[in-house]
Design a protein around this motif. Structure first.
Motif, PDB file in Angstrom:
ATOM      1  N   ASN A  61       0.827  -1.209   0.000  1.00 40.88           N
ATOM      2  CA  ASN A  61       0.000   0.000   0.000  1.00 40.88           C
ATOM      3  C   ASN A  61       0.858   1.254   0.000  1.00 40.88           C
ATOM      4  N   GLY A  62       0.576   2.137  -0.946  1.00 45.68           N
ATOM      5  CA  GLY A  62       1.284   3.405  -1.011  1.00 45.68           C
ATOM      6  C   GLY A  62       2.674   3.328  -1.625  1.00 45.68           C
ATOM      7  N   GLU A  63       3.155   2.114  -1.906  1.00 47.87           N
ATOM      8  CA  GLU A  63       4.491   1.994  -2.528  1.00 47.87           C
ATOM      9  C   GLU A  63       4.461   2.597  -3.932  1.00 47.87           C
ATOM     10  N   PRO A  64       5.483   3.342  -4.305  1.00 42.27           N
ATOM     11  CA  PRO A  64       5.556   3.810  -5.696  1.00 42.27           C
ATOM     12  C   PRO A  64       5.849   2.639  -6.638  1.00 42.27           C
ATOM     13  N   PHE A  65       5.148   2.602  -7.759  1.00 46.95           N
ATOM     14  CA  PHE A  65       5.367   1.561  -8.768  1.00 46.95           C
ATOM     15  C   PHE A  65       5.673   2.182 -10.120  1.00 46.95           C
ATOM     16  N   VAL A  66       6.508   1.513 -10.858  1.00 44.91           N
ATOM     17  CA  VAL A  66       6.744   1.865 -12.254  1.00 44.91           C
ATOM     18  C   VAL A  66       5.934   0.858 -13.056  1.00 44.91           C
ATOM     19  N   MET A  67       4.932   1.350 -13.776  1.00 46.41           N
ATOM     20  CA  MET A  67       3.992   0.458 -14.455  1.00 46.41           C
ATOM     21  C   MET A  67       4.209   0.445 -15.961  1.00 46.41           C
ATOM     22  N   ARG A  68       3.858  -0.680 -16.587  1.00 45.94           N
ATOM     23  CA  ARG A  68       3.772  -0.713 -18.048  1.00 45.94           C
ATOM     24  C   ARG A  68       2.597   0.148 -18.496  1.00 45.94           C
ATOM     25  N   GLU A  69       2.526   0.416 -19.783  1.00 45.20           N
ATOM     26  CA  GLU A  69       1.477   1.265 -20.363  1.00 45.20           C
ATOM     27  C   GLU A  69       0.122   0.544 -20.381  1.00 45.20           C
ATOM     28  N   PRO A  70      -0.998   1.306 -20.402  1.00 45.18           N
ATOM     29  CA  PRO A  70      -2.293   0.653 -20.593  1.00 45.18           C
ATOM     30  C   PRO A  70      -2.270  -0.134 -21.912  1.00 45.18           C
ATOM     31  N   GLY A  71      -2.912  -1.308 -21.931  1.00 46.14           N
ATOM     32  CA  GLY A  71      -2.852  -2.157 -23.130  1.00 46.14           C
ATOM     33  C   GLY A  71      -1.855  -3.283 -22.951  1.00 46.14           C
TER      34      GLY A  71
ATOM     35  N   VAL B  33       1.240   4.983  -8.718  1.00 46.83           N
ATOM     36  CA  VAL B  33       1.912   4.854 -10.007  1.00 46.83           C
ATOM     37  C   VAL B  33       2.831   6.061 -10.181  1.00 46.83           C
ATOM     38  N   ARG B  34       4.123   5.815  -9.990  1.00 51.20           N
ATOM     39  CA  ARG B  34       5.083   6.914 -10.050  1.00 51.20           C
ATOM     40  C   ARG B  34       5.435   7.235 -11.495  1.00 51.20           C
ATOM     41  N   MET B  35       5.395   6.193 -12.341  1.00 49.10           N
ATOM     42  CA  MET B  35       5.806   6.403 -13.720  1.00 49.10           C
ATOM     43  C   MET B  35       5.225   5.291 -14.586  1.00 49.10           C
ATOM     44  N   THR B  36       4.881   5.618 -15.827  1.00 46.26           N
ATOM     45  CA  THR B  36       4.394   4.620 -16.774  1.00 46.26           C
ATOM     46  C   THR B  36       5.389   4.535 -17.924  1.00 46.26           C
ATOM     47  N   LEU B  37       5.855   3.348 -18.207  1.00 41.56           N
ATOM     48  CA  LEU B  37       6.878   3.172 -19.241  1.00 41.56           C
ATOM     49  C   LEU B  37       6.504   2.007 -20.160  1.00 41.56           C
ATOM     50  N   GLY B  38       6.624   2.227 -21.451  1.00 37.61           N
ATOM     51  CA  GLY B  38       6.270   1.191 -22.430  1.00 37.61           C
ATOM     52  C   GLY B  38       7.358   0.173 -22.661  1.00 37.61           C
ATOM     53  N   SER B  39       8.483   0.336 -22.014  1.00 38.59           N
ATOM     54  CA  SER B  39       9.603  -0.557 -22.280  1.00 38.59           C
ATOM     55  C   SER B  39      10.043  -1.268 -21.002  1.00 38.59           C
TER      56      SER B  39
ATOM     57  N   ALA C  92      14.614   1.975 -14.233  1.00 42.50           N
ATOM     58  CA  ALA C  92      13.935   2.853 -13.276  1.00 42.50           C
ATOM     59  C   ALA C  92      13.896   2.201 -11.891  1.00 42.50           C
ATOM     60  N   VAL C  93      13.641   0.898 -11.851  1.00 42.33           N
ATOM     61  CA  VAL C  93      13.597   0.196 -10.558  1.00 42.33           C
ATOM     62  C   VAL C  93      14.990   0.182  -9.930  1.00 42.33           C
ATOM     63  N   ALA C  94      15.996  -0.130 -10.726  1.00 39.86           N
ATOM     64  CA  ALA C  94      17.366  -0.140 -10.208  1.00 39.86           C
ATOM     65  C   ALA C  94      17.741   1.254  -9.701  1.00 39.86           C
TER      66      ALA C  94
ATOM     67  N   ALA D 182       8.159  -2.773  -9.417  1.00 36.75           N
ATOM     68  CA  ALA D 182       7.471  -3.089 -10.671  1.00 36.75           C
ATOM     69  C   ALA D 182       7.046  -4.539 -10.659  1.00 36.75           C
ATOM     70  N   VAL D 183       6.027  -4.833 -11.439  1.00 35.37           N
ATOM     71  CA  VAL D 183       5.645  -6.227 -11.684  1.00 35.37           C
ATOM     72  C   VAL D 183       6.139  -6.573 -13.079  1.00 35.37           C
TER      73      VAL D 183
END
Ligand code: PGA
Length: 227
Positions: free
Chosen positions: A106-116, A136-142, A149-151, A157-158
């Motif tokens: 809960n409340g942890e920042p995540f770097v997420m993949r893009e919608p889709g 969601v701290r950042m959304t990245l398609g790659s 970003a996680v490193a 991230a998942v």
């Protein structure tokens, strides 16, 4: 049968794969091409949404994605497990803790993949079903950019375990032991139900199934073929 054999010697194989499958499908294709040196292969990489559009437009012979679409008439062959894990920078306080409850996210920042993205969809479903609210701290398609970003300690991230082998081995990233993870998905190779795949596409499908069986975990929790 003669014609079949000829079909296996030349011709083209068009495959499109979701983003994470690019970490292992090209290698499998490489070995397959050694057995069939006369064929031309084209490989397209896109996210789940993009692949579903390609499928609807009948652009490729085979599609590799993580779970079969429910609203399209397809033959979907599961061939390999796809484990999604929670990835963290090695400095994260939850690294090394056993059986972390989902609520700890809960409340942890995540770097997420893009919608889709299918990966994003699976992560969102997990969070929703456990009533976990991540930031969601950042959304990245790659996936490569997400690992960076996680490193760089932007967040967790998942990601598919298929995508992080080298980073785990060299200690750049860590996997958190969150209860409920890994999310076990399957890689499916699929084609439209109404379209009989070419001989070379059928051969590649059989090859994927054999390779998947060779790497199967001891307990076979393989889902049934659908279609
Ligand atoms: P993605 O695909 O690249 O869209 O996240 C992965 C999946 O479908 O499991």
């Amino acid at each position: 049968a003669l014609e079949e054999d000829r079909g296996l010697e030349r011709g083209t194989l068009k495959v499109s794969v979701v983003t994470t499958a690019k970490y292992f499908v090209p290698r499998l294709l490489g070995r397959f091409c050694k057995q069939h040196p006369g064929i031309d292969v084209s490989l397209e990489v896109d996210n789940r949404h993009g692949l579903l559009e390609r499928l609807a437009q009948n652009l490729d012979d085979l599609y590799v994605m993580g779970s079969a679409p429910e609203d399209l008439q397809v033959v979907a062959v599961p061939f390999m497990e796809n484990r999604l894990v929670v990835v963290a920078p090695v400095t994260h306080p939850l690294v090394g803790r056993a059986s972390v409850p989902p609520a700890a996210l809960n409340g942890e920042p995540f770097v997420m993949r893009e919608p889709g993205s299918g990966t994003r969809l699976a992560a969102e479903r997990f969070f929703a079903s456990h009533k976990v609210h991540v930031t969601v701290r950042m959304t990245l398609g790659s996936t490569e950019a997400i690992k960076q970003a996680v490193a760089g300690e932007l967040g967790l991230a998942v990601l598919s375990a298929h995508a992080i082998g080298p980073e785990l081995a060299c200690g750049d990233l860590a996997v958190l032991d969150v209860v409920g993870f890994p999310l076990v998905r399957w890689w499916y190779a699929l084609h439209p139900a109404g379209k009989r795949p070419s001989p070379i596409a059928r051969a590649f499908l059989a090859y994927l199934e054999a390779e998947g069986a060779a790497s199967a975990p001891p307990v076979d929790r393989r889902p049934r073929r659908t279609g």
